[in-house]
Design an enzyme around this catalytic site. Structure first.
Site, PDB file in Angstrom:
ATOM      1  N   LYS A  23      49.903  56.770  42.814  1.00  0.00           N
ATOM      2  CA  LYS A  23      50.979  55.774  42.699  1.00  0.00           C
ATOM      3  C   LYS A  23      50.442  54.462  42.125  1.00  0.00           C
ATOM      4  O   LYS A  23      51.039  53.870  41.224  1.00  0.00           O
ATOM      5  CB  LYS A  23      51.592  55.508  44.080  1.00  0.00           C
ATOM      6  CG  LYS A  23      52.483  54.275  44.122  1.00  0.00           C
ATOM      7  CD  LYS A  23      53.110  54.060  45.480  1.00  0.00           C
ATOM      8  CE  LYS A  23      52.272  53.359  46.496  1.00  0.00           C
ATOM      9  NZ  LYS A  23      52.142  51.904  46.351  1.00  0.00           N
ATOM     10  N   ASN A  24      49.293  54.026  42.680  1.00  0.00           N
ATOM     11  CA  ASN A  24      48.818  52.688  42.319  1.00  0.00           C
ATOM     12  C   ASN A  24      48.133  52.617  40.960  1.00  0.00           C
ATOM     13  O   ASN A  24      47.667  51.557  40.555  1.00  0.00           O
ATOM     14  CB  ASN A  24      47.929  52.133  43.440  1.00  0.00           C
ATOM     15  CG  ASN A  24      48.773  51.827  44.675  1.00  0.00           C
ATOM     16  OD1 ASN A  24      50.012  51.739  44.594  1.00  0.00           O
ATOM     17  ND2 ASN A  24      48.136  51.702  45.826  1.00  0.00           N
ATOM     18  N   ARG A  94      57.600  45.714  44.567  1.00  0.00           N
ATOM     19  CA  ARG A  94      56.681  44.605  44.767  1.00  0.00           C
ATOM     20  C   ARG A  94      55.837  44.307  43.543  1.00  0.00           C
ATOM     21  O   ARG A  94      55.639  43.154  43.176  1.00  0.00           O
ATOM     22  CB  ARG A  94      55.769  44.918  45.961  1.00  0.00           C
ATOM     23  CG  ARG A  94      55.317  43.689  46.654  1.00  0.00           C
ATOM     24  CD  ARG A  94      54.201  43.906  47.594  1.00  0.00           C
ATOM     25  NE  ARG A  94      53.040  43.155  47.180  1.00  0.00           N
ATOM     26  CZ  ARG A  94      52.920  41.852  47.254  1.00  0.00           C
ATOM     27  NH1 ARG A  94      53.879  41.134  47.762  1.00  0.00           N
ATOM     28  NH2 ARG A  94      51.835  41.238  46.834  1.00  0.00           N
ATOM     29  N   CYS A 118      57.346  41.193  52.795  1.00  0.00           N
ATOM     30  CA  CYS A 118      56.915  42.567  52.686  1.00  0.00           C
ATOM     31  C   CYS A 118      56.609  43.054  54.085  1.00  0.00           C
ATOM     32  O   CYS A 118      56.239  42.268  54.950  1.00  0.00           O
ATOM     33  CB  CYS A 118      55.665  42.643  51.830  1.00  0.00           C
ATOM     34  SG  CYS A 118      55.025  44.305  51.736  1.00  0.00           S
ATOM     35  N   ASP A 309      44.869  51.577  53.330  1.00  0.00           N
ATOM     36  CA  ASP A 309      45.948  52.570  53.225  1.00  0.00           C
ATOM     37  C   ASP A 309      45.672  53.820  54.059  1.00  0.00           C
ATOM     38  O   ASP A 309      46.566  54.626  54.290  1.00  0.00           O
ATOM     39  CB  ASP A 309      46.116  53.005  51.759  1.00  0.00           C
ATOM     40  CG  ASP A 309      46.462  51.839  50.878  1.00  0.00           C
ATOM     41  OD1 ASP A 309      47.433  51.144  51.188  1.00  0.00           O
ATOM     42  OD2 ASP A 309      45.743  51.601  49.894  1.00  0.00           O
TER      43      ASP A 309
HETATM   44  N1  EPU Z   1      46.683  38.170  49.020  1.00  0.00           N
HETATM   45  C1  EPU Z   1      47.049  36.847  49.133  1.00  0.00           C
HETATM   46  N2  EPU Z   1      47.368  36.147  48.004  1.00  0.00           N
HETATM   47  C2  EPU Z   1      47.334  36.726  46.764  1.00  0.00           C
HETATM   48  C3  EPU Z   1      46.957  38.085  46.657  1.00  0.00           C
HETATM   49  C4  EPU Z   1      46.631  38.774  47.811  1.00  0.00           C
HETATM   50  O1  EPU Z   1      47.080  36.295  50.227  1.00  0.00           O
HETATM   51  O2  EPU Z   1      47.638  36.046  45.775  1.00  0.00           O
HETATM   52  C5  EPU Z   1      46.319  38.918  50.245  1.00  0.00           C
HETATM   53  C6  EPU Z   1      47.270  40.074  50.561  1.00  0.00           C
HETATM   54  O3  EPU Z   1      48.385  39.639  51.285  1.00  0.00           O
HETATM   55  C7  EPU Z   1      46.357  40.989  51.365  1.00  0.00           C
HETATM   56  C8  EPU Z   1      44.986  40.788  50.707  1.00  0.00           C
HETATM   57  O4  EPU Z   1      45.063  39.539  50.024  1.00  0.00           O
HETATM   58  O5  EPU Z   1      46.312  40.566  52.696  1.00  0.00           O
HETATM   59  C9  EPU Z   1      44.599  41.858  49.702  1.00  0.00           C
HETATM   60  O6  EPU Z   1      45.691  42.068  48.822  1.00  0.00           O
HETATM   61  P1  EPU Z   1      45.608  42.759  47.405  1.00  0.00           P
HETATM   62  O7  EPU Z   1      46.199  41.809  46.426  1.00  0.00           O
HETATM   63  O8  EPU Z   1      44.236  43.279  47.149  1.00  0.00           O
HETATM   64  O9  EPU Z   1      46.583  43.998  47.610  1.00  0.00           O
HETATM   65  P2  EPU Z   1      47.753  44.400  46.648  1.00  0.00           P
HETATM   66  O10 EPU Z   1      47.273  44.295  45.271  1.00  0.00           O
HETATM   67  O11 EPU Z   1      48.999  43.709  47.037  1.00  0.00           O
HETATM   68  C10 EPU Z   1      47.163  46.923  46.380  1.00  0.00           C
HETATM   69  C11 EPU Z   1      47.867  48.224  46.591  1.00  0.00           C
HETATM   70  C12 EPU Z   1      47.989  48.470  48.089  1.00  0.00           C
HETATM   71  C13 EPU Z   1      46.582  48.570  48.645  1.00  0.00           C
HETATM   72  C14 EPU Z   1      45.796  47.286  48.333  1.00  0.00           C
HETATM   73  C15 EPU Z   1      44.337  47.391  48.716  1.00  0.00           C
HETATM   74  C16 EPU Z   1      49.336  48.450  44.719  1.00  0.00           C
HETATM   75  C17 EPU Z   1      50.720  48.459  44.203  1.00  0.00           C
HETATM   76  N3  EPU Z   1      49.201  48.165  45.989  1.00  0.00           N
HETATM   77  O12 EPU Z   1      47.932  45.937  47.013  1.00  0.00           O
HETATM   78  O13 EPU Z   1      48.636  49.715  48.245  1.00  0.00           O
HETATM   79  O14 EPU Z   1      46.647  48.733  50.034  1.00  0.00           O
HETATM   80  O15 EPU Z   1      45.848  46.997  46.931  1.00  0.00           O
HETATM   81  O16 EPU Z   1      43.699  48.308  47.886  1.00  0.00           O
HETATM   82  O17 EPU Z   1      48.404  48.721  43.968  1.00  0.00           O
HETATM   83  C18 EPU Z   1      50.178  51.203  49.195  1.00  0.00           C
HETATM   84  O18 EPU Z   1      49.977  51.964  48.259  1.00  0.00           O
HETATM   85  O19 EPU Z   1      50.874  51.545  50.193  1.00  0.00           O
HETATM   86  C19 EPU Z   1      49.624  49.858  49.191  1.00  0.00           C
HETATM   87  C20 EPU Z   1      50.029  48.910  50.010  1.00  0.00           C
END
Ligand code: EPU
Length: 441
Positions: A23-24, A94, A118, A309
Site C-alpha cells: 500500500k505504502n 491522508r 487521524c 505497523d
Molecule cells: N510527524 C510529525 N510532523 C510531521 C511528520 C511526522 O509530528 O511533519 C510525526 C507523526 O505524527 C508520527 C511520526 O512523526 O508520530 C512519524 O511519522 P511519519 O511521517 O514517518 O509517518 P507517515 O509518513 O505519516 C508512514 C506510513 C505509515 C507508517 C509510517 C512509519 C504511509 C502512507 N504511511 O506514515 O503507515 O506507519 O510511515 O513507517 O506511507 C499504515 O500503513 O497503516 C501506516 C500508518
C-alpha cells in the site's frame, strides 16, 4: 453496505499466502505518476480502498487512470487540469498532501487541504511544511478553509534537515526535489524500504536521486518518462499480519514473495517466541507453531527496527503466549485503539507507565511535556478468550481485531471492514483459503 465480518474462530490456519503489492508504495507511485509525461504502467497495485479512493482523487484532477488487468494500473496525467484537491478527498486520503509535489510541478501553485485529525495520533505535517518552506516554496495556511496554498516563486533548491525523520515527508520533499535546477539535499531522512522502491521507480524514469545513509540528494532531473513498466514491492505489513496469525492459531502458513532483508527485524523477534520459520526459497517463508509461544517484549521504531505497523499483530500473538509481555510504541501516539476492543474478548491488557529518559528524543511524534501519553501496554498471555462484537477504529488495529476473532471459539462480529480493507486486498478470500471461517455481512 456490508461493513462487518462475521467470524467463527478457533481453527488453526493453514495454507499459502501470496502477498499483494505494498500500500505504502502504491499510493506514492500513483501520486508520482502525475509528474510523468505519457503513460505510466504500474504492476502489483493492490485493489484496496486507499488506492481506489486515490484513483478517484487523481481523476478529479483530470488524470486518466484505469486497471488494465487485476493489479496493473495505467495512468496518464498529460491533461491534468485542476490544481486544487477537493476537501472530500483530502479528508479521506491522508497522503493527499503529497499532491503538493505534482501540482506544484504542473501548475506552479496549488491548494491542498490539511489532512487533519487521524486515528493514530494527531499526525501533524509541521516538519513537512517546514521542509517545503526551507526549499524555497511559499506556503500559506488559511485556518478558516483548512487549505494550504503553495506557490513556486523560484525553483526549489537548498538543504533541509528533518528534526525527526518522516516517511511520507522524505518522499514528498524528494518529489519536490525533481523540480530543482540545481540541487536539493534532504537530511536525517526516513529509511523505510518503501522509500527505496519509490526512488527505484523515479530513477528508472530519468530522475537523478542519490540516497546515502541518512541523506537524499536530488540533482537537476530531466522530465520523467517511463521506459519500462514498474512492479511495486510486496506488502511487508501484510506478511506480518498473516505470519503472526499462522503461529497464534497454531497453524502453518507459507508466505511469498518477500525479500528476507526487508523483514529482518521481524524474523529475529519472531524466532525469540519459539515459532518455527522455514526458508523455503529465497523469497518464500513458512511460519508455524511449535511447542508454545514465549512472551517477547517489543519497542517500535522506524526501519530497520520493529515497525509501528506490526505492533497490533504482535499484540495478538502475545495474547497466546505463555506469560506476560510489553509493547512500547515510539513512533505514533494513540496507536492502541484495539486495546479496549480486545478486552471484550476477555484479553488481559493494561496500560503501564514506563519512565523514559529524554522522551522528546525517544518518541518520534512531537512530544509535549505537559501531556499524558499512553505508549505502553502489558499483555497477560494465556487468558481465556471468548467471542464478542468488536469495532475497528484504524487500519492495522482492524487487521489485529479480525485476527483475534479468528483465534477465539464461537461467532464474533467485527464492525468496520472498510477500514481494514483500506490496506488489505482480498482479506476474506485470503483467510478463507487458509481455512478460516469469515464472511462479510
Ligand atoms: N510527524 C510529525 N510532523 C510531521 C511528520 C511526522 O509530528 O511533519 C510525526 C507523526 O505524527 C508520527 C511520526 O512523526 O508520530 C512519524 O511519522 P511519519 O511521517 O514517518 O509517518 P507517515 O509518513 O505519516 C508512514 C506510513 C505509515 C507508517 C509510517 C512509519 C504511509 C502512507 N504511511 O506514515 O503507515 O506507519 O510511515 O513507517 O506511507 C499504515 O500503513 O497503516 C501506516 C500508518
Amino acid at each position: 453496505m456490508n461493513d462487518s465480518y462475521l467470524i467463527k474462530g478457533g481453527k488453526p490456519l493453514k495454507g499459502e499466502i501470496i502477498l499483494s503489492g505494498a500500500k505504502n508504495v502504491a499510493l506514492k507511485t500513483i501520486i508520482g505518476a502525475l509528474m510523468f509525461k505519457g503513460d505510466v504502467i504500474l504492476k502489483n497495485i493492490p485493489r484496496i480502498n486507499d488506492v481506489l479512493d486515490l484513483i478517484e482523487l487523481i481523476k478529479s484532477l483530470g488524470a486518466k487512470a484505469e486497471f488494465i488487468d487485476k493489479n496493473t494500473l495505467s495512468i496518464n496525467a498529460d491533461n491534468l487540469k485542476n490544481n486544487q484537491v477537493e476537501l472530500q478527498y483530502g479528508s479521506k486520503i491522508r497522503v493527499s498532501f503529497m499532491l503538493f509535489a505534482p501540482l506544484l510541478y504542473r501548475f506552479g501553485e496549488c491548494f491542498v487541504p490539511n489532512p487533519g485529525g487521524c486515528r493514530i495520533g494527531a499526525r501533524p505535517i509541521d516538519r513537512i511544511i517546514n521542509g517545503l518552506v526551507a526549499l524555497g516554496i511559499k506556503v500559506d495556511y488559511n485556518s478558516e478553509t483548512g487549505y494550504y496554498h503553495a506557490k513556486i516563486i523560484n525553483k526549489p533548491r537548498g538543504y533541509y534537515r528533518f528534526e525527526k525523520p518522516s516517511h511520507t515527508g522524505t518522499e514528498l520533499l524528494m518529489l519536490i526535489g525533481l523540480m530543482t535546477d540545481e540541487k536539493v539535499v534532504i537530511d536525517n531522512i526516513a529509511n523505510e524500504p518503501e522509500i527505496d522502491d519509490l526512488i527505484l521507480y523515479l530513477n528508472s524514469a530519468g530522475a537523478n536521486i542519490l540516497e546515502e545513509k541518512n541523506k537524499i540528494t536530488v540533482k537537476k532531473s530531466p522530465g520523467l518518462k517511463q521506459k519500462n513498466t514498474f512492479t511495486i514491492m510486496s506488502d511487508r505489513n501484510e506478511l506480518v499480519t498473516y505470519a503472526t496469525l499462522a503461529v497464534a492459531s497454531h497453524g502453518n502458513v507459507a508466505i511469498s514473495p518477500i525479500d528476507e532483508n526487508l523483514i529482518a527485524s521481524f524474523l529475529e523477534i519472531m524466532k525469540e517466541t519459539g515459532a518455527a520459520i522455514e526458508k523455503i526459497t529465497d523469497n518464500k517463508f513458512r511460519f508455524f507453531y511449535q511447542d508454545g509461544i514465549k512472551p517477547v517484549n517489543i519497542e517500535t521504531s522506524p526501519h530497520p527496527g520493529f515497525m509501528t505497523d506490526w505492533q497490533p499483530s504482535w499484540a495478538i500473538l502475545m495474547l497466546m503466549a505463555n506469560g506476560s509481555s510489553v509493547i512500547h510504541e515510539r513512533v505514533f501516539e494513540n496507536r492502541f485503539s484495539y486495546v479496549e476492543e480486545l478486552k471484550k474478548l476477555g484479553a488481559k491488557i493494561d496500560f503501564v507507565d514506563v519512565k523514559v529518559e529524554n522522551p522528546e528524543f525517544f518518541y518520534h511524534f512531537n512530544f509535549e511535556k505537559e501531556r499524558l501519553y499512553k505508549q505502553t501496554i502489558k499483555i497477560q498471555g494465556g487468558a481465556e478468550l471468548h467471542n464478542a462484537v468488536l469495532n475497528i477504529f484504524d487500519l492495522r488495529a482492524g487487521a489485529a481485531l479480525a485476527c483475534a476473532a479468528l483465534l477465539v471459539r464461537g461467532e464474533s462480529v467485527v464492525n468496520g471492514a472498510s477500514i481494514l480493507e483500506r490496506g488489505y486486498e482480498d482479506f476474506v478470500g485470503k483467510i478463507t483459503k487458509l481455512g478460516g471461517d469469515i464472511k462479510k455481512v
